[in-house]
Design a protein around this motif. Structure first.
Motif, PDB file in Angstrom:
ATOM      1  N   ALA A 285       0.951  -1.222  -0.040  1.00 16.61           N
ATOM      2  CA  ALA A 285      -0.108   0.002  -0.075  1.00 16.61           C
ATOM      3  C   ALA A 285       0.960   1.089  -0.142  1.00 16.61           C
ATOM      4  O   ALA A 285       0.420   2.200  -0.668  1.00 16.61           O
ATOM      5  CB  ALA A 285      -0.843  -0.089   1.205  1.00 16.61           C
ATOM      6  N   ALA A 286       2.282   1.323   0.786  1.00 13.70           N
ATOM      7  CA  ALA A 286       2.872   2.336   0.795  1.00 13.70           C
ATOM      8  C   ALA A 286       3.511   2.496  -0.670  1.00 13.70           C
ATOM      9  O   ALA A 286       3.602   4.074  -0.844  1.00 13.70           O
ATOM     10  CB  ALA A 286       3.944   2.163   1.700  1.00 13.70           C
ATOM     11  N   VAL A 287       3.886   1.551  -1.401  1.00 14.66           N
ATOM     12  CA  VAL A 287       4.248   2.006  -2.483  1.00 14.66           C
ATOM     13  C   VAL A 287       3.317   2.524  -3.514  1.00 14.66           C
ATOM     14  O   VAL A 287       3.597   3.425  -4.385  1.00 14.66           O
ATOM     15  CB  VAL A 287       4.700   0.556  -3.373  1.00 14.66           C
ATOM     16  CG1 VAL A 287       5.301   0.643  -4.612  1.00 14.66           C
ATOM     17  CG2 VAL A 287       5.920  -0.017  -2.536  1.00 14.66           C
ATOM     18  N   VAL A 288       1.928   1.923  -3.602  1.00 17.18           N
ATOM     19  CA  VAL A 288       0.996   2.312  -4.215  1.00 17.18           C
ATOM     20  C   VAL A 288       0.715   3.805  -3.988  1.00 17.18           C
ATOM     21  O   VAL A 288       0.249   4.776  -4.834  1.00 17.18           O
ATOM     22  CB  VAL A 288      -0.188   1.670  -4.257  1.00 17.18           C
ATOM     23  CG1 VAL A 288      -1.463   2.348  -5.012  1.00 17.18           C
ATOM     24  CG2 VAL A 288       0.141   0.155  -4.824  1.00 17.18           C
ATOM     25  N   ALA A 289       0.731   4.188  -2.554  1.00 18.52           N
ATOM     26  CA  ALA A 289       0.327   5.656  -2.174  1.00 18.52           C
ATOM     27  C   ALA A 289       1.370   6.497  -2.534  1.00 18.52           C
ATOM     28  O   ALA A 289       0.961   7.741  -2.410  1.00 18.52           O
ATOM     29  CB  ALA A 289       0.283   5.470  -0.668  1.00 18.52           C
ATOM     30  N   GLY A 290       2.550   6.241  -3.172  1.00 17.45           N
ATOM     31  CA  GLY A 290       3.662   7.122  -3.091  1.00 17.45           C
ATOM     32  C   GLY A 290       4.652   7.297  -2.438  1.00 17.45           C
ATOM     33  O   GLY A 290       5.466   8.395  -2.497  1.00 17.45           O
ATOM     34  N   ALA A 291       4.882   6.493  -1.404  1.00 20.23           N
ATOM     35  CA  ALA A 291       5.868   6.625  -0.561  1.00 20.23           C
ATOM     36  C   ALA A 291       7.311   6.517  -0.988  1.00 20.23           C
ATOM     37  O   ALA A 291       7.584   5.955  -2.193  1.00 20.23           O
ATOM     38  CB  ALA A 291       5.803   5.598   0.570  1.00 20.23           C
ATOM     39  N   ASP A 292       8.327   6.867  -0.481  1.00 21.38           N
ATOM     40  CA  ASP A 292       9.605   6.980  -1.063  1.00 21.38           C
ATOM     41  C   ASP A 292      10.558   5.731  -0.406  1.00 21.38           C
ATOM     42  O   ASP A 292      11.891   5.963  -0.461  1.00 21.38           O
ATOM     43  CB  ASP A 292      10.257   8.445  -0.706  1.00 21.38           C
ATOM     44  CG  ASP A 292       9.451   9.542  -1.272  1.00 21.38           C
ATOM     45  OD1 ASP A 292       9.763   9.721  -2.663  1.00 21.38           O
ATOM     46  OD2 ASP A 292       9.065  10.398  -0.487  1.00 21.38           O
ATOM     47  N   GLY A 293       9.909   4.823   0.439  1.00 20.98           N
ATOM     48  CA  GLY A 293      10.506   4.092   1.013  1.00 20.98           C
ATOM     49  C   GLY A 293       9.769   3.433   2.010  1.00 20.98           C
ATOM     50  O   GLY A 293       8.529   3.774   2.428  1.00 20.98           O
ATOM     51  N   VAL A 294      10.289   2.202   2.694  1.00 19.88           N
ATOM     52  CA  VAL A 294       9.714   1.669   3.900  1.00 19.88           C
ATOM     53  C   VAL A 294      10.830   1.337   4.999  1.00 19.88           C
ATOM     54  O   VAL A 294      11.842   0.978   4.273  1.00 19.88           O
ATOM     55  CB  VAL A 294       8.774   0.295   3.402  1.00 19.88           C
ATOM     56  CG1 VAL A 294       7.490   0.869   2.629  1.00 19.88           C
ATOM     57  CG2 VAL A 294       9.865  -0.686   2.618  1.00 19.88           C
ATOM     58  N   MET A 295      10.347   1.095   6.163  1.00 23.49           N
ATOM     59  CA  MET A 295      11.182   0.588   7.140  1.00 23.49           C
ATOM     60  C   MET A 295      10.826  -0.573   7.803  1.00 23.49           C
ATOM     61  O   MET A 295       9.647  -0.581   8.408  1.00 23.49           O
ATOM     62  CB  MET A 295      11.599   1.693   8.077  1.00 23.49           C
ATOM     63  CG  MET A 295      12.554   1.086   9.316  1.00 23.49           C
ATOM     64  SD  MET A 295      13.432   2.574   9.983  1.00 23.49           S
ATOM     65  CE  MET A 295      12.028   3.543  10.982  1.00 23.49           C
ATOM     66  N   ILE A 296      11.423  -1.791   7.672  1.00 26.16           N
ATOM     67  CA  ILE A 296      10.592  -2.926   8.248  1.00 26.16           C
ATOM     68  C   ILE A 296      11.534  -3.624   9.089  1.00 26.16           C
ATOM     69  O   ILE A 296      12.913  -3.811   8.853  1.00 26.16           O
ATOM     70  CB  ILE A 296      10.517  -4.066   7.013  1.00 26.16           C
ATOM     71  CG1 ILE A 296       9.693  -3.462   5.903  1.00 26.16           C
ATOM     72  CG2 ILE A 296      10.180  -5.388   7.554  1.00 26.16           C
ATOM     73  CD1 ILE A 296       9.449  -4.142   4.800  1.00 26.16           C
ATOM     74  N   GLU A 297      11.036  -4.289  10.111  1.00 23.43           N
ATOM     75  CA  GLU A 297      11.938  -4.734  11.320  1.00 23.43           C
ATOM     76  C   GLU A 297      12.059  -6.252  10.773  1.00 23.43           C
ATOM     77  O   GLU A 297      11.106  -7.116  10.505  1.00 23.43           O
ATOM     78  CB  GLU A 297      11.406  -4.760  12.540  1.00 23.43           C
ATOM     79  CG  GLU A 297      11.235  -3.344  13.377  1.00 23.43           C
ATOM     80  CD  GLU A 297      10.475  -3.293  14.515  1.00 23.43           C
ATOM     81  OE1 GLU A 297      10.226  -4.136  15.138  1.00 23.43           O
ATOM     82  OE2 GLU A 297      11.177  -2.164  15.091  1.00 23.43           O
ATOM     83  N   VAL A 298      13.262  -6.865  11.036  1.00 21.08           N
ATOM     84  CA  VAL A 298      13.907  -8.031  10.547  1.00 21.08           C
ATOM     85  C   VAL A 298      14.788  -8.679  11.847  1.00 21.08           C
ATOM     86  O   VAL A 298      15.400  -8.281  12.324  1.00 21.08           O
ATOM     87  CB  VAL A 298      14.505  -8.227   9.347  1.00 21.08           C
ATOM     88  CG1 VAL A 298      14.953  -9.592   9.034  1.00 21.08           C
ATOM     89  CG2 VAL A 298      13.803  -7.454   8.161  1.00 21.08           C
ATOM     90  N   HIS A 299      14.077  -9.770  12.066  1.00 17.74           N
ATOM     91  CA  HIS A 299      14.898 -10.574  12.996  1.00 17.74           C
ATOM     92  C   HIS A 299      15.044 -12.190  12.945  1.00 17.74           C
ATOM     93  O   HIS A 299      14.408 -12.625  12.292  1.00 17.74           O
ATOM     94  CB  HIS A 299      14.063 -10.422  14.541  1.00 17.74           C
ATOM     95  CG  HIS A 299      14.998 -10.920  15.989  1.00 17.74           C
ATOM     96  ND1 HIS A 299      15.399 -12.362  16.088  1.00 17.74           N
ATOM     97  CD2 HIS A 299      15.536 -10.104  16.555  1.00 17.74           C
ATOM     98  CE1 HIS A 299      16.104 -12.072  17.358  1.00 17.74           C
ATOM     99  NE2 HIS A 299      16.155 -10.621  17.610  1.00 17.74           N
ATOM    100  N   ASN A 300      16.346 -12.620  13.204  1.00 16.07           N
ATOM    101  CA  ASN A 300      16.398 -14.026  12.719  1.00 16.07           C
ATOM    102  C   ASN A 300      15.692 -15.126  13.834  1.00 16.07           C
ATOM    103  O   ASN A 300      15.971 -16.296  13.224  1.00 16.07           O
ATOM    104  CB  ASN A 300      18.039 -14.265  12.947  1.00 16.07           C
ATOM    105  CG  ASN A 300      18.888 -13.825  13.885  1.00 16.07           C
ATOM    106  OD1 ASN A 300      18.346 -13.371  14.959  1.00 16.07           O
ATOM    107  ND2 ASN A 300      20.082 -14.005  13.860  1.00 16.07           N
ATOM    108  N   ASN A 301      15.465 -14.575  14.847  1.00 14.09           N
ATOM    109  CA  ASN A 301      14.503 -15.615  15.612  1.00 14.09           C
ATOM    110  C   ASN A 301      13.686 -14.653  16.519  1.00 14.09           C
ATOM    111  O   ASN A 301      13.716 -14.299  17.613  1.00 14.09           O
ATOM    112  CB  ASN A 301      15.458 -16.174  16.849  1.00 14.09           C
ATOM    113  CG  ASN A 301      14.851 -17.328  17.380  1.00 14.09           C
ATOM    114  OD1 ASN A 301      13.773 -17.523  17.170  1.00 14.09           O
ATOM    115  ND2 ASN A 301      15.559 -18.094  18.207  1.00 14.09           N
ATOM    116  N   PRO A 302      12.593 -14.211  15.833  1.00  5.56           N
ATOM    117  CA  PRO A 302      11.488 -13.227  16.447  1.00  5.56           C
ATOM    118  C   PRO A 302      11.004 -13.846  17.770  1.00  5.56           C
ATOM    119  O   PRO A 302      10.607 -12.982  18.791  1.00  5.56           O
ATOM    120  CB  PRO A 302      10.312 -13.075  15.310  1.00  5.56           C
ATOM    121  CG  PRO A 302      11.049 -13.584  14.146  1.00  5.56           C
ATOM    122  CD  PRO A 302      12.139 -14.539  14.402  1.00  5.56           C
ATOM    123  N   ALA A 303      10.676 -15.143  17.989  1.00 11.77           N
ATOM    124  CA  ALA A 303      10.235 -15.522  19.367  1.00 11.77           C
ATOM    125  C   ALA A 303      10.949 -15.303  20.474  1.00 11.77           C
ATOM    126  O   ALA A 303      10.634 -15.432  21.478  1.00 11.77           O
ATOM    127  CB  ALA A 303      10.058 -16.980  19.248  1.00 11.77           C
TER     128      ALA A 303
END
Length: 338
Positions: A285-303
Motif C-alpha cells: 500500500a505504501a508503494v502505491v500511495a507514493g511513499a519514498d521507502g519503507v522501514m521493516i523490522e527483521v529478526h533471525n529469531n523473532p520468538a
C-alpha cells in the motif's frame, strides 16, 4: 512569504533582492525549478509592504503562506527534496528499504541480519542501540556498545546505518551513524529538534503517537529552522480506538504529505500494526500511495527477540516481501518514465 520571480530575472538583480531581505533580518531560501523560480522568506514578514516588493522589476508576484509551516511547505519549495545518502536517494520517485532488528542484541545477531537484508536488497540497516520502552524494567538496548556493533556491521556489509537518538548528551556517539532517527516519543522534543537542526546528518522524523500531520510538519520545521534541510518523514501509525492492531497506519498521510510538502516520506508497517503478516500488504500500500521507502523490522529469531519480536519478519519472510516490493516499484517507475 514567497516572492515569485519573472523568468527573465538576471542573477545580479536576484542576489541584490536576497541581500535586501536578509538585511531586514529574514532568512531566505532560493528555489529555481523547471517552471518557477522563487525566494522563500522566513521570519517576521508582517511589516513587509507587499506592494513595494511587487513593484520590483524582477518580481512576478508576492504571496503570503497562510499555513504555520513554512520551510516544509511545497509552496515554499515547489520541487521535491531529494536526500542522497551514500549514493542512495530518497524522494522524487527514488525508493529505498531500511531493514534490521528493533534492538541490537549481539554481534552475531546483528551481522547475520545485516547480511541477510542486504542480500535481499535492503539499502540501509536499522538497529536500536538506545531503546525507548514503556516499562522501566524492559530491555533498554546495548546503548554505546550497540552503536559500536552497528559501525562494525556497516564495515562488513557496506550498508549505511539508521538508529534512534534518545538523549542529546549522546550526540557525539553518533558520528558514524548515517541517518539519525527521532522516534515517535520525541517528535515534539523541541530542544532536541533545535539541536539536530545544527547537525549535518539526515534526520528520519517519525510521526508522534497521537499527532496531527500539521504538528508533524511543525516538528520538521524546527529542524529546518536550524539549517538542516535533510529530513525524511516516517509514518508509523497513530493511536486510535482500534485494538486489533498496535496502531492504525494512516496511509492517506502519504499522498497528502506529498501534496503539501516537498520532503520525502517513508512508511514503517512493522510499528503500524505489530502484526508480521500485515507488513506485506501495508508495504504494498505504501508503494502505491507514493511513499519514498519503507522501514521493516527483521529478526533471525523473532520468538526470542528482546524487543518487538512479534512484529518482526524472519529473513526469509523479508526476502519474499522485497521481491514483491521490487516488482511494484519497477512498475511504478515505468509509469514515471524513469
Amino acid at each position: 512569504m514567497i516572492v515569485i520571480l519573472k523568468p527573465e530575472a538576471n542573477q545580479t538583480a536576484v542576489d541584490h533582492l536576497i541581500h535586501n531581505f536578509e538585511e531586514m533580518g529574514l532568512s531566505t531560501h532560493y528555489s529555481q525549478g523547471a517552471h518557477t523560480t522563487l525566494i522563500g522568506l522566513i521570519g517576521d514578514t508582517s511589516k513587509i509592504d507587499m506592494d513595494i516588493i511587487s513593484a520590483n522589476e524582477i518580481v512576478a508576484s508576492v504571496k503570503r503562506i497562510s499555513e504555520p509551516y513554512k520551510a516544509t511547505n511545497r509552496k515554499f519549495h515547489p520541487n521535491d527534496t531529494i536526500i542522497e545518502i551514500n549514493g542512495k536517494k530518497f524522494g522524487e520517485g527514488f525508493f529505498n528499504v531500511i531493514a534490521g532488528p528493533c534492538s541490537i542484541e549481539s554481534e552475531e545477531q546483528l551481522i547475520s541480519i545485516a547480511k541477510d537484508v542486504k542480500k535481499s536488497g535492503a539499502s540501509f540497516l536499522r538497529g536500536g542501540a538506545f531503546k525507548p520502552r514503556t516499562s522501566p524494567y524492559a530491555f533498554q538496548g546495548l546503548q554505546n556498545e550497540g552503536l559500536k556493533l552497528l559501525s562494525q556491521a556497516k564495515k562488513e556489509t557496506g550498508l549505511p546505518i539508521v538508529t534512534e537518538i534518545m538523549n542529546l548528551n549522546h550526540i557525539d556517539l553518533f558520528n558514524d551513524v548515517d541517518v539519525i532517527q527521532v522516534g515517535a516519543r520525541n517528535m515534539q522534543n523541541f530542544e532536541m529538534l533545535k539541536e539536530l537542526g545544527q547537525c549535518d546528518k539526515p534526520i528520519l522524523l517519525k510521526r508522534g503517537l497521537s499527532n496531527t500531520i500539521e504538528e508533524w510538519l511543525m516538528s520538521a520545521e524546527y529542524i529546518m529552522a536550524g539549517g538542516n534541510n535533510n529530513i525524511i518523514l516516517c509514518e508509523r501509525g497513530i493511536r486510535t480506538f482500534e485494538t486489533m492492531t498496535r496502531n492504525t497506519l494512516d496511509i492517506s498521510a502519504i499522498p497528502l504529505l506529498k501534496k503539501i510538502s516537498h520532503l520525502p516520506v517513508i512508511v514503517d508497517p512493522s510499528h503500524a500494526t505489530g502484526i508480521p503478516w500485515l507488513v506485506k500488504p501495508l508495504a504494498k500500500a505504501a508503494v502505491v500511495a507514493g511513499a519514498d521507502g519503507v522501514m521493516i523490522e527483521v529478526h533471525n529469531n523473532p520468538a526470542k527477540a528482546l524487543c518487538d519480536g512479534p512484529q518482526s519478519l524472519t529473513p526469509i519472510e523479508f526476502d519474499h516481501v522485497m521481491k514483491i516490493i521490487d516488482s511494484m516499484v519497477a512498475t511504478e517507475l515505468k509509469k514515471m518514465n524513469r
